[in-house]
Scaffold this motif. Structure first.
Motif, PDB file in Angstrom:
ATOM      1  N   THR A  81       0.839  -1.202   0.000  1.00 31.14           N
ATOM      2  CA  THR A  81       0.000   0.000   0.000  1.00 31.14           C
ATOM      3  C   THR A  81       0.875   1.253   0.000  1.00 31.14           C
ATOM      4  OG1 THR A  81      -1.791  -1.163   1.132  1.00 31.14           O
ATOM      5  CG2 THR A  81      -1.817   1.250   1.240  1.00 31.14           C
ATOM      6  N   HIS A  82       1.909   1.247   0.835  1.00 38.14           N
ATOM      7  CA  HIS A  82       2.848   2.390   0.847  1.00 38.14           C
ATOM      8  C   HIS A  82       3.477   2.568  -0.535  1.00 38.14           C
ATOM      9  CE1 HIS A  82       2.669   3.548   4.997  1.00 38.14           C
ATOM     10  NE2 HIS A  82       3.136   2.376   5.454  1.00 38.14           N
ATOM     11  N   ARG A  83       3.904   1.465  -1.120  1.00 40.07           N
ATOM     12  CA  ARG A  83       4.528   1.503  -2.448  1.00 40.07           C
ATOM     13  C   ARG A  83       3.578   2.132  -3.473  1.00 40.07           C
ATOM     14  NH1 ARG A  83       8.308  -2.240  -5.257  1.00 40.07           N
ATOM     15  NH2 ARG A  83       8.405  -3.352  -3.295  1.00 40.07           N
ATOM     16  N   ARG A  84       2.339   1.697  -3.456  1.00 40.81           N
ATOM     17  CA  ARG A  84       1.327   2.205  -4.397  1.00 40.81           C
ATOM     18  C   ARG A  84       1.060   3.707  -4.148  1.00 40.81           C
ATOM     19  NH1 ARG A  84      -1.717  -1.677  -3.674  1.00 40.81           N
ATOM     20  NH2 ARG A  84      -2.980  -0.844  -1.983  1.00 40.81           N
ATOM     21  N   ASN A  85       0.921   4.092  -2.882  1.00 43.53           N
ATOM     22  CA  ASN A  85       0.663   5.490  -2.542  1.00 43.53           C
ATOM     23  C   ASN A  85       1.828   6.402  -2.942  1.00 43.53           C
ATOM     24  OD1 ASN A  85      -1.814   4.788  -1.499  1.00 43.53           O
ATOM     25  ND2 ASN A  85      -1.130   4.783   0.644  1.00 43.53           N
ATOM     26  N   ILE A  86       3.044   5.908  -2.715  1.00 39.16           N
ATOM     27  CA  ILE A  86       4.239   6.688  -3.073  1.00 39.16           C
ATOM     28  C   ILE A  86       4.282   6.916  -4.588  1.00 39.16           C
ATOM     29  CG2 ILE A  86       6.769   6.595  -3.211  1.00 39.16           C
ATOM     30  CD1 ILE A  86       6.611   5.035  -0.469  1.00 39.16           C
ATOM     31  N   ARG A  87       4.105   5.853  -5.339  1.00 37.25           N
ATOM     32  CA  ARG A  87       4.130   5.977  -6.803  1.00 37.25           C
ATOM     33  C   ARG A  87       3.045   6.943  -7.281  1.00 37.25           C
ATOM     34  NH1 ARG A  87       7.076   2.477  -9.942  1.00 37.25           N
ATOM     35  NH2 ARG A  87       8.123   0.793  -8.840  1.00 37.25           N
ATOM     36  N   GLN A  88       1.875   6.847  -6.680  1.00 35.94           N
ATOM     37  CA  GLN A  88       0.769   7.723  -7.089  1.00 35.94           C
ATOM     38  C   GLN A  88       1.070   9.180  -6.735  1.00 35.94           C
ATOM     39  OE1 GLN A  88      -2.980   7.014  -5.112  1.00 35.94           O
ATOM     40  NE2 GLN A  88      -4.130   7.855  -6.841  1.00 35.94           N
ATOM     41  N   LYS A  89       1.510   9.439  -5.520  1.00 36.75           N
ATOM     42  CA  LYS A  89       1.800  10.810  -5.091  1.00 36.75           C
ATOM     43  C   LYS A  89       2.918  11.446  -5.918  1.00 36.75           C
ATOM     44  CE  LYS A  89       0.332  10.601  -0.250  1.00 36.75           C
ATOM     45  NZ  LYS A  89       0.800  10.733   1.156  1.00 36.75           N
ATOM     46  N   LEU A  90       3.935  10.657  -6.234  1.00 37.88           N
ATOM     47  CA  LEU A  90       5.089  11.189  -6.976  1.00 37.88           C
ATOM     48  C   LEU A  90       4.895  11.133  -8.487  1.00 37.88           C
ATOM     49  CD1 LEU A  90       8.061   9.688  -4.909  1.00 37.88           C
ATOM     50  CD2 LEU A  90       6.911  11.911  -4.636  1.00 37.88           C
ATOM     51  N   GLY A  91       3.884  10.405  -8.928  1.00 37.93           N
ATOM     52  CA  GLY A  91       3.704  10.226 -10.367  1.00 37.93           C
ATOM     53  C   GLY A  91       4.821   9.377 -10.949  1.00 37.93           C
ATOM     54  N   ALA A  92       5.365   8.506 -10.112  1.00 35.04           N
ATOM     55  CA  ALA A  92       6.501   7.675 -10.525  1.00 35.04           C
ATOM     56  C   ALA A  92       5.998   6.411 -11.210  1.00 35.04           C
ATOM     57  CB  ALA A  92       7.343   7.309  -9.308  1.00 35.04           C
ATOM     58  N   THR A  93       6.527   6.145 -12.384  1.00 37.62           N
ATOM     59  CA  THR A  93       6.128   4.938 -13.118  1.00 37.62           C
ATOM     60  C   THR A  93       7.240   3.898 -13.161  1.00 37.62           C
ATOM     61  OG1 THR A  93       6.801   5.968 -15.198  1.00 37.62           O
ATOM     62  CG2 THR A  93       4.481   6.196 -14.564  1.00 37.62           C
ATOM     63  N   THR A  94       8.459   4.302 -12.817  1.00 34.08           N
ATOM     64  CA  THR A  94       9.590   3.368 -12.865  1.00 34.08           C
ATOM     65  C   THR A  94      10.384   3.437 -11.561  1.00 34.08           C
ATOM     66  OG1 THR A  94      11.159   4.981 -13.751  1.00 34.08           O
ATOM     67  CG2 THR A  94       9.817   3.764 -15.361  1.00 34.08           C
ATOM     68  N   ASN A  95      11.214   2.431 -11.360  1.00 36.02           N
ATOM     69  CA  ASN A  95      12.113   2.451 -10.206  1.00 36.02           C
ATOM     70  C   ASN A  95      13.135   3.575 -10.333  1.00 36.02           C
ATOM     71  OD1 ASN A  95      10.826   0.333  -8.965  1.00 36.02           O
ATOM     72  ND2 ASN A  95      12.195  -1.222  -9.814  1.00 36.02           N
ATOM     73  N   PHE A  96      13.497   3.920 -11.563  1.00 35.57           N
ATOM     74  CA  PHE A  96      14.415   5.041 -11.769  1.00 35.57           C
ATOM     75  C   PHE A  96      13.810   6.323 -11.208  1.00 35.57           C
ATOM     76  CE2 PHE A  96      15.792   8.739 -14.181  1.00 35.57           C
ATOM     77  CZ  PHE A  96      17.163   8.685 -13.985  1.00 35.57           C
ATOM     78  N   ASP A  97      12.508   6.539 -11.473  1.00 37.37           N
ATOM     79  CA  ASP A  97      11.827   7.734 -10.949  1.00 37.37           C
ATOM     80  C   ASP A  97      11.913   7.775  -9.425  1.00 37.37           C
ATOM     81  OD1 ASP A  97      11.036   8.341 -13.568  1.00 37.37           O
ATOM     82  OD2 ASP A  97       9.039   7.459 -13.319  1.00 37.37           O
ATOM     83  N   LEU A  98      11.671   6.627  -8.788  1.00 38.81           N
ATOM     84  CA  LEU A  98      11.744   6.566  -7.330  1.00 38.81           C
ATOM     85  C   LEU A  98      13.164   6.867  -6.845  1.00 38.81           C
ATOM     86  CD1 LEU A  98       9.582   3.368  -6.694  1.00 38.81           C
ATOM     87  CD2 LEU A  98       8.883   5.758  -6.407  1.00 38.81           C
ATOM     88  N   GLY A  99      14.140   6.293  -7.529  1.00 37.20           N
ATOM     89  CA  GLY A  99      15.536   6.530  -7.175  1.00 37.20           C
ATOM     90  C   GLY A  99      15.929   7.982  -7.324  1.00 37.20           C
ATOM     91  N   GLN A 100      15.391   8.631  -8.343  1.00 40.17           N
ATOM     92  CA  GLN A 100      15.708  10.042  -8.568  1.00 40.17           C
ATOM     93  C   GLN A 100      15.222  10.883  -7.382  1.00 40.17           C
ATOM     94  OE1 GLN A 100      14.141  11.562 -12.270  1.00 40.17           O
ATOM     95  NE2 GLN A 100      15.769  13.070 -12.418  1.00 40.17           N
TER      96      GLN A 100
END
Length: 185
Positions: A158-177
Protein backbone atom coordinates in the motif's frame (compact mmCIF):
# COMPACT_ATOMS: atom_id res chain seq x y z
CA UNK A 1 36.22 44.28 -18.42
CA UNK A 2 39.65 43.16 -19.56
CA UNK A 3 40.82 43.45 -23.14
CA UNK A 4 40.70 39.64 -23.35
CA UNK A 5 37.10 39.58 -22.16
CA UNK A 6 36.09 42.25 -24.65
CA UNK A 7 37.85 40.32 -27.42
CA UNK A 8 36.10 37.07 -26.43
CA UNK A 9 32.73 38.85 -26.48
CA UNK A 10 33.54 40.63 -29.73
CA UNK A 11 32.63 44.05 -28.37
CA UNK A 12 34.07 47.21 -26.89
CA UNK A 13 33.67 48.66 -23.41
CA UNK A 14 31.57 51.51 -24.84
CA UNK A 15 29.25 49.04 -26.55
CA UNK A 16 28.90 47.04 -23.32
CA UNK A 17 28.00 50.14 -21.34
CA UNK A 18 25.50 51.20 -24.01
CA UNK A 19 23.79 47.80 -23.79
CA UNK A 20 22.68 48.45 -20.23
CA UNK A 21 20.55 45.56 -18.87
CA UNK A 22 20.59 43.86 -22.31
CA UNK A 23 24.18 42.88 -21.48
CA UNK A 24 22.94 40.16 -19.11
CA UNK A 25 20.40 38.60 -21.47
CA UNK A 26 22.84 38.70 -24.37
CA UNK A 27 25.73 36.96 -22.64
CA UNK A 28 24.27 35.00 -19.69
CA UNK A 29 21.65 32.26 -19.51
CA UNK A 30 18.55 33.95 -18.03
CA UNK A 31 17.21 30.59 -16.85
CA UNK A 32 20.06 30.49 -14.31
CA UNK A 33 19.84 34.04 -12.99
CA UNK A 34 17.92 32.87 -9.91
CA UNK A 35 20.95 30.73 -9.05
CA UNK A 36 23.80 33.23 -9.21
CA UNK A 37 22.24 36.68 -8.83
CA UNK A 38 21.49 36.14 -5.10
CA UNK A 39 25.13 35.17 -4.59
CA UNK A 40 26.33 38.39 -6.24
CA UNK A 41 23.80 40.44 -4.28
CA UNK A 42 25.04 38.74 -1.09
CA UNK A 43 28.60 39.70 -2.00
CA UNK A 44 27.59 43.35 -2.31
CA UNK A 45 25.40 43.37 0.80
CA UNK A 46 28.06 41.66 2.89
CA UNK A 47 30.49 44.41 1.84
CA UNK A 48 33.47 42.40 3.09
CA UNK A 49 36.78 42.79 1.23
CA UNK A 50 37.87 39.29 2.28
CA UNK A 51 34.70 37.53 1.04
CA UNK A 52 34.40 35.97 -2.43
CA UNK A 53 31.70 34.04 -4.28
CA UNK A 54 32.47 31.27 -6.73
CA UNK A 55 29.86 29.87 -9.07
CA UNK A 56 29.23 28.05 -12.30
CA UNK A 57 27.34 29.89 -15.00
CA UNK A 58 26.61 29.57 -18.68
CA UNK A 59 28.05 32.33 -20.84
CA UNK A 60 27.88 32.89 -24.57
CA UNK A 61 29.83 35.26 -26.77
CA UNK A 62 26.81 36.53 -28.70
CA UNK A 63 23.08 36.03 -29.33
CA UNK A 64 23.66 33.36 -31.98
CA UNK A 65 26.31 31.45 -30.01
CA UNK A 66 25.80 28.44 -27.74
CA UNK A 67 26.17 28.76 -23.97
CA UNK A 68 29.46 27.51 -22.52
CA UNK A 69 30.04 26.63 -18.86
CA UNK A 70 32.32 29.04 -16.99
CA UNK A 71 33.75 28.97 -13.50
CA UNK A 72 33.44 32.46 -12.07
CA UNK A 73 34.79 34.05 -8.91
CA UNK A 74 33.86 37.55 -7.78
CA UNK A 75 35.25 39.61 -4.93
CA UNK A 76 34.80 43.13 -3.65
CA UNK A 77 38.00 44.93 -4.54
CA UNK A 78 37.41 48.43 -3.17
CA UNK A 79 35.00 50.45 -1.07
CA UNK A 80 34.14 54.10 -1.63
CA UNK A 81 34.68 56.87 0.90
CA UNK A 82 31.29 56.11 2.44
CA UNK A 83 32.32 52.48 2.94
CA UNK A 84 29.94 51.16 0.28
CA UNK A 85 31.07 48.71 -2.45
CA UNK A 86 32.85 50.61 -5.19
CA UNK A 87 34.63 48.03 -7.32
CA UNK A 88 34.12 44.30 -7.82
CA UNK A 89 36.67 42.12 -9.57
CA UNK A 90 35.40 39.07 -11.38
CA UNK A 91 37.43 36.28 -12.92
CA UNK A 92 35.69 33.89 -15.28
CA UNK A 93 37.14 31.07 -17.30
CA UNK A 94 35.48 28.58 -19.65
CA UNK A 95 35.43 24.95 -18.60
CA UNK A 96 36.58 22.45 -21.17
CA UNK A 97 33.43 20.55 -22.23
CA UNK A 98 35.49 17.35 -22.44
CA UNK A 99 36.56 17.71 -18.81
CA UNK A 100 35.09 15.32 -16.25
CA UNK A 101 34.08 18.31 -14.11
CA UNK A 102 31.61 19.54 -16.73
CA UNK A 103 29.53 16.36 -16.50
CA UNK A 104 29.60 16.52 -12.70
CA UNK A 105 28.51 20.15 -12.67
CA UNK A 106 25.69 19.35 -15.07
CA UNK A 107 24.50 16.50 -12.83
CA UNK A 108 24.50 18.82 -9.81
CA UNK A 109 22.58 21.48 -11.70
CA UNK A 110 20.08 18.92 -12.98
CA UNK A 111 19.57 17.60 -9.46
CA UNK A 112 19.09 21.15 -8.14
CA UNK A 113 16.50 21.82 -10.85
CA UNK A 114 14.74 18.54 -9.99
CA UNK A 115 14.65 19.55 -6.30
CA UNK A 116 13.06 22.91 -7.05
CA UNK A 117 10.52 21.45 -9.46
CA UNK A 118 9.47 18.54 -7.23
CA UNK A 119 9.81 19.81 -3.65
CA UNK A 120 6.05 20.33 -3.20
CA UNK A 121 5.33 16.86 -4.55
CA UNK A 122 7.93 15.30 -2.27
CA UNK A 123 6.52 17.24 0.70
CA UNK A 124 3.22 15.38 0.24
CA UNK A 125 4.85 12.14 1.43
CA UNK A 126 4.47 11.11 5.06
CA UNK A 127 7.52 10.29 7.16
CA UNK A 128 6.83 6.56 6.77
CA UNK A 129 6.40 6.92 2.99
CA UNK A 130 9.81 8.62 2.84
CA UNK A 131 11.36 5.74 4.76
CA UNK A 132 9.71 3.23 2.41
CA UNK A 133 10.81 5.29 -0.61
CA UNK A 134 14.43 4.99 0.54
CA UNK A 135 14.02 1.22 0.75
CA UNK A 136 12.36 1.04 -2.67
CA UNK A 137 15.17 3.08 -4.20
CA UNK A 138 17.65 0.57 -2.78
CA UNK A 139 15.74 -2.29 -4.40
CA UNK A 140 14.11 -3.79 -1.32
CA UNK A 141 11.03 -5.97 -1.79
CA UNK A 142 7.74 -5.44 -0.01
CA UNK A 143 8.54 -8.39 2.25
CA UNK A 144 11.93 -6.87 3.21
CA UNK A 145 10.27 -3.51 3.87
CA UNK A 146 7.61 -5.22 5.99
CA UNK A 147 10.28 -6.87 8.15
CA UNK A 148 12.31 -3.64 8.46
CA UNK A 149 9.34 -1.59 9.68
CA UNK A 150 7.43 -4.35 11.47
CA UNK A 151 4.42 -4.00 9.15
CA UNK A 152 2.60 -6.47 6.94
CA UNK A 153 3.67 -7.03 3.33
CA UNK A 154 0.23 -5.78 2.31
CA UNK A 155 0.85 -2.49 4.16
CA UNK A 156 4.24 -2.23 2.46
CA UNK A 157 2.50 -2.73 -0.91
CA UNK A 158 0.00 0.00 0.00
CA UNK A 159 2.85 2.39 0.85
CA UNK A 160 4.53 1.50 -2.45
CA UNK A 161 1.33 2.21 -4.40
CA UNK A 162 0.66 5.49 -2.54
CA UNK A 163 4.24 6.69 -3.07
CA UNK A 164 4.13 5.98 -6.80
CA UNK A 165 0.77 7.72 -7.09
CA UNK A 166 1.80 10.81 -5.09
CA UNK A 167 5.09 11.19 -6.98
CA UNK A 168 3.70 10.23 -10.37
CA UNK A 169 6.50 7.67 -10.52
CA UNK A 170 6.13 4.94 -13.12
CA UNK A 171 9.59 3.37 -12.87
CA UNK A 172 12.11 2.45 -10.21
CA UNK A 173 14.42 5.04 -11.77
CA UNK A 174 11.83 7.73 -10.95
CA UNK A 175 11.74 6.57 -7.33
CA UNK A 176 15.54 6.53 -7.17
CA UNK A 177 15.71 10.04 -8.57
CA UNK A 178 13.51 11.33 -5.73
CA UNK A 179 15.45 9.38 -3.13
CA UNK A 180 18.81 10.69 -4.35
CA UNK A 181 17.66 14.29 -4.83
CA UNK A 182 16.10 14.50 -1.37
CA UNK A 183 19.02 12.73 0.37
CA UNK A 184 17.14 9.59 1.36
CA UNK A 185 19.93 7.38 0.07
Amino acid sequence: MSARGLQDLGTSLGELIAMGPEYHTRYFNPDEAHEYVPQVVSLLERNDLSFAVTLFQQVRTGPQQAFVWHLTTARLLAQGRSGQPLLVICFSTPIDPKSHITAKVQRLLDENTFLRQHSATFASLTTREREVLACLALGHTSQEIAVAFNISAQTADTHRRNIRQKLGATTNFDLGQYARAFDLI
